[in-house]
Design a protein around this motif. Structure first.
Motif, PDB file in Angstrom:
ATOM      1  N   ILE A 127      47.751  43.000  31.337  1.00 29.37           N
ATOM      2  CA  ILE A 127      46.791  41.903  31.522  1.00 29.37           C
ATOM      3  C   ILE A 127      46.274  42.001  32.953  1.00 29.37           C
ATOM      4  CG2 ILE A 127      46.471  39.394  31.553  1.00 29.37           C
ATOM      5  CD1 ILE A 127      48.859  39.213  29.564  1.00 29.37           C
ATOM      6  N   PRO A 128      44.948  41.989  33.141  1.00 29.82           N
ATOM      7  CA  PRO A 128      44.417  42.127  34.503  1.00 29.82           C
ATOM      8  C   PRO A 128      44.848  40.974  35.406  1.00 29.82           C
ATOM      9  CG  PRO A 128      42.627  41.936  32.892  1.00 29.82           C
ATOM     10  CD  PRO A 128      43.910  41.843  32.142  1.00 29.82           C
ATOM     11  N   LYS A 129      45.024  41.274  36.670  1.00 25.32           N
ATOM     12  CA  LYS A 129      45.405  40.255  37.654  1.00 25.32           C
ATOM     13  C   LYS A 129      44.224  39.329  37.953  1.00 25.32           C
ATOM     14  CE  LYS A 129      49.550  41.796  38.869  1.00 25.32           C
ATOM     15  NZ  LYS A 129      50.764  41.088  38.702  1.00 25.32           N
ATOM     16  N   LYS A 130      44.579  38.139  38.348  1.00 21.96           N
ATOM     17  CA  LYS A 130      43.608  37.156  38.807  1.00 21.96           C
ATOM     18  C   LYS A 130      43.478  37.342  40.313  1.00 21.96           C
ATOM     19  CE  LYS A 130      44.275  32.424  39.556  1.00 21.96           C
ATOM     20  NZ  LYS A 130      44.560  31.085  39.141  1.00 21.96           N
ATOM     21  N   ARG A 131      42.255  37.250  40.851  1.00 22.57           N
ATOM     22  CA  ARG A 131      42.088  37.388  42.296  1.00 22.57           C
ATOM     23  C   ARG A 131      41.101  36.374  42.838  1.00 22.57           C
ATOM     24  NH1 ARG A 131      40.284  43.133  43.713  1.00 22.57           N
ATOM     25  NH2 ARG A 131      40.412  42.218  45.761  1.00 22.57           N
ATOM     26  N   ARG A 132      41.220  36.102  44.120  1.00 23.44           N
ATOM     27  CA  ARG A 132      40.407  35.089  44.783  1.00 23.44           C
ATOM     28  C   ARG A 132      39.127  35.708  45.349  1.00 23.44           C
ATOM     29  NH1 ARG A 132      43.635  32.032  49.020  1.00 23.44           N
ATOM     30  NH2 ARG A 132      44.321  30.961  47.178  1.00 23.44           N
ATOM     31  N   PHE A 133      38.036  34.995  45.138  1.00 20.42           N
ATOM     32  CA  PHE A 133      36.760  35.339  45.748  1.00 20.42           C
ATOM     33  C   PHE A 133      36.233  34.099  46.438  1.00 20.42           C
ATOM     34  CE2 PHE A 133      37.105  38.843  42.910  1.00 20.42           C
ATOM     35  CZ  PHE A 133      36.349  39.853  43.467  1.00 20.42           C
TER      36      PHE A 133
ATOM     37  N   TYR B 267      37.944  36.807  22.298  1.00 19.39           N
ATOM     38  CA  TYR B 267      37.047  35.668  22.496  1.00 19.39           C
ATOM     39  C   TYR B 267      36.685  35.453  23.965  1.00 19.39           C
ATOM     40  CZ  TYR B 267      38.680  34.766  17.796  1.00 19.39           C
ATOM     41  OH  TYR B 267      38.987  34.903  16.477  1.00 19.39           O
ATOM     42  N   LEU B 268      37.570  35.884  24.841  1.00 18.73           N
ATOM     43  CA  LEU B 268      37.379  35.701  26.287  1.00 18.73           C
ATOM     44  C   LEU B 268      37.476  37.045  27.009  1.00 18.73           C
ATOM     45  CD1 LEU B 268      39.486  32.482  26.983  1.00 18.73           C
ATOM     46  CD2 LEU B 268      37.023  32.754  27.292  1.00 18.73           C
ATOM     47  N   LYS B 269      36.788  38.042  26.509  1.00 19.55           N
ATOM     48  CA  LYS B 269      36.845  39.391  27.071  1.00 19.55           C
ATOM     49  C   LYS B 269      36.608  39.345  28.575  1.00 19.55           C
ATOM     50  CE  LYS B 269      37.286  42.906  24.677  1.00 19.55           C
ATOM     51  NZ  LYS B 269      38.614  43.352  24.314  1.00 19.55           N
ATOM     52  N   GLN B 270      37.573  39.842  29.326  1.00 16.61           N
ATOM     53  CA  GLN B 270      37.541  39.919  30.795  1.00 16.61           C
ATOM     54  C   GLN B 270      37.498  38.543  31.471  1.00 16.61           C
ATOM     55  OE1 GLN B 270      34.222  42.624  31.444  1.00 16.61           O
ATOM     56  NE2 GLN B 270      35.687  44.283  31.748  1.00 16.61           N
ATOM     57  N   HIS B 271      37.976  37.516  30.790  1.00 12.88           N
ATOM     58  CA  HIS B 271      38.048  36.172  31.377  1.00 12.88           C
ATOM     59  C   HIS B 271      39.489  35.645  31.404  1.00 12.88           C
ATOM     60  CE1 HIS B 271      33.790  35.006  31.826  1.00 12.88           C
ATOM     61  NE2 HIS B 271      33.583  35.827  30.810  1.00 12.88           N
ATOM     62  N   ILE B 272      40.466  36.530  31.159  1.00 14.83           N
ATOM     63  CA  ILE B 272      41.873  36.117  31.185  1.00 14.83           C
ATOM     64  C   ILE B 272      42.580  36.936  32.253  1.00 14.83           C
ATOM     65  CG2 ILE B 272      44.037  35.945  29.895  1.00 14.83           C
ATOM     66  CD1 ILE B 272      42.350  35.789  27.329  1.00 14.83           C
ATOM     67  N   GLY B 273      43.280  36.233  33.133  1.00 17.29           N
ATOM     68  CA  GLY B 273      43.972  36.904  34.223  1.00 17.29           C
ATOM     69  C   GLY B 273      45.448  36.547  34.270  1.00 17.29           C
ATOM     70  N   LEU B 274      46.167  37.323  35.027  1.00 19.99           N
ATOM     71  CA  LEU B 274      47.598  37.115  35.214  1.00 19.99           C
ATOM     72  C   LEU B 274      47.834  36.726  36.671  1.00 19.99           C
ATOM     73  CD1 LEU B 274      50.124  37.494  33.427  1.00 19.99           C
ATOM     74  CD2 LEU B 274      50.331  39.785  34.389  1.00 19.99           C
ATOM     75  N   PHE B 275      48.562  35.631  36.874  1.00 20.36           N
ATOM     76  CA  PHE B 275      48.919  35.200  38.221  1.00 20.36           C
ATOM     77  C   PHE B 275      49.820  36.211  38.901  1.00 20.36           C
ATOM     78  CE2 PHE B 275      48.152  30.880  36.600  1.00 20.36           C
ATOM     79  CZ  PHE B 275      47.538  30.293  37.697  1.00 20.36           C
ATOM     80  N   ASP B 276      49.805  36.215  40.217  1.00 16.05           N
ATOM     81  CA  ASP B 276      50.777  36.959  41.011  1.00 16.05           C
ATOM     82  C   ASP B 276      52.134  36.306  40.767  1.00 16.05           C
ATOM     83  OD1 ASP B 276      52.388  38.096  42.932  1.00 16.05           O
ATOM     84  OD2 ASP B 276      51.069  37.629  44.612  1.00 16.05           O
ATOM     85  N   ASP B 277      53.143  37.094  40.514  1.00 20.54           N
ATOM     86  CA  ASP B 277      54.446  36.520  40.149  1.00 20.54           C
ATOM     87  C   ASP B 277      55.421  36.416  41.318  1.00 20.54           C
ATOM     88  OD1 ASP B 277      54.969  39.214  40.364  1.00 20.54           O
ATOM     89  OD2 ASP B 277      56.066  39.374  38.487  1.00 20.54           O
ATOM     90  N   GLU B 278      54.895  36.335  42.529  1.00 16.20           N
ATOM     91  CA  GLU B 278      55.769  36.152  43.691  1.00 16.20           C
ATOM     92  C   GLU B 278      56.651  34.924  43.494  1.00 16.20           C
ATOM     93  OE1 GLU B 278      55.453  35.193  48.458  1.00 16.20           O
ATOM     94  OE2 GLU B 278      53.681  35.869  47.386  1.00 16.20           O
TER      95      GLU B 278
ATOM     96  N   THR C  81      40.430  40.676  38.032  1.00 12.52           N
ATOM     97  CA  THR C  81      40.334  41.914  38.800  1.00 12.52           C
ATOM     98  C   THR C  81      39.305  42.861  38.198  1.00 12.52           C
ATOM     99  OG1 THR C  81      42.634  41.722  39.439  1.00 12.52           O
ATOM    100  CG2 THR C  81      41.670  43.890  39.665  1.00 12.52           C
ATOM    101  N   LYS C  82      38.546  43.485  39.076  1.00 10.67           N
ATOM    102  CA  LYS C  82      37.519  44.475  38.749  1.00 10.67           C
ATOM    103  C   LYS C  82      36.346  43.878  37.977  1.00 10.67           C
ATOM    104  CE  LYS C  82      40.701  48.320  38.968  1.00 10.67           C
ATOM    105  NZ  LYS C  82      41.343  49.421  38.312  1.00 10.67           N
ATOM    106  N   THR C  83      36.212  42.568  37.997  1.00  5.71           N
ATOM    107  CA  THR C  83      35.052  41.913  37.398  1.00  5.71           C
ATOM    108  C   THR C  83      34.623  40.794  38.338  1.00  5.71           C
ATOM    109  OG1 THR C  83      36.072  40.047  36.230  1.00  5.71           O
ATOM    110  CG2 THR C  83      36.167  42.195  35.133  1.00  5.71           C
ATOM    111  N   LEU C  84      33.459  40.277  38.129  1.00  2.00           N
ATOM    112  CA  LEU C  84      33.056  39.046  38.816  1.00  2.00           C
ATOM    113  C   LEU C  84      33.070  37.895  37.825  1.00  2.00           C
ATOM    114  CD1 LEU C  84      30.183  40.224  41.182  1.00  2.00           C
ATOM    115  CD2 LEU C  84      32.532  39.628  41.759  1.00  2.00           C
TER     116      LEU C  84
END
Length: 143
Positions: A125-131, A49-60, A7-10
């Motif tokens: 932890i930032p969320k993971k999103r689909r592009f 080591y992975l700055k802005q490359h780690i995301g959190l899944f939606d927990d639905e 989220t908020k990054t590409l």
């Protein structure tokens, strides 16, 4: 083509974590909380080591999902997914980070350092999103 970013990054979500839900209300019992705290510890270790490359899944909650049912049955469960990373098409670097995340989690459990974590660290932890990769080059469009 579908890509996952943080989220908020590409930036691609190289690693994604989840402490699966145990019900539709997303209840946090002791079993799920422990998984969340271990993930917070893993994130702390890997983020530099992975700055802005780690995301959190939606927990639905998904009643047919393996992890959700293990968690619901009383076994703390952590989902780890390896995604993409820069030009690592053979996924050699990603494998190292994936292994490091497992090792970090095991150390957290063995040393009980996860007990020093706070749930707010998991939720930060930032969320993971689909592009979607556009057919017109390397443009990204939100889903």
């Amino acid at each position: 083509m579908t890509l996952w970013s943080v989220t908020k990054t590409l930036k691609p979500a190289t690693l994604s974590f989840l402490a699966p839900a145990i019900d539709e209300e997303l209840t946090i019992n002791e079993i799920r909380k422990n998984a969340m705290l271990v993930i917070a510890d893993m994130f702390k270790d890997l983020d530099e080591y992975l700055k802005q490359h780690i995301g959190l899944f939606d927990d639905e909650f998904e009643p047919r999902a393996f992890g959700d049912n293990f968690q619901k049955a009383g076994t703390s469960t952590i989902l780890i997914e390896a995604g993409g990373y820069q030009t690592d098409f053979e996924k050699q670097e990603i494998r190292k980070y994936y292994f490091a995340s497992i090792l970090s989690g095991l150390i957290s459990i063995a040393s009980k350092t996860y007990k020093k974590q706070d749930l707010k660290n998991y939720f930060s932890i930032p969320k993971k999103r689909r592009f979607y990769l556009s057919k017109m080059g390397n443009c990204f469009k939100k889903s």
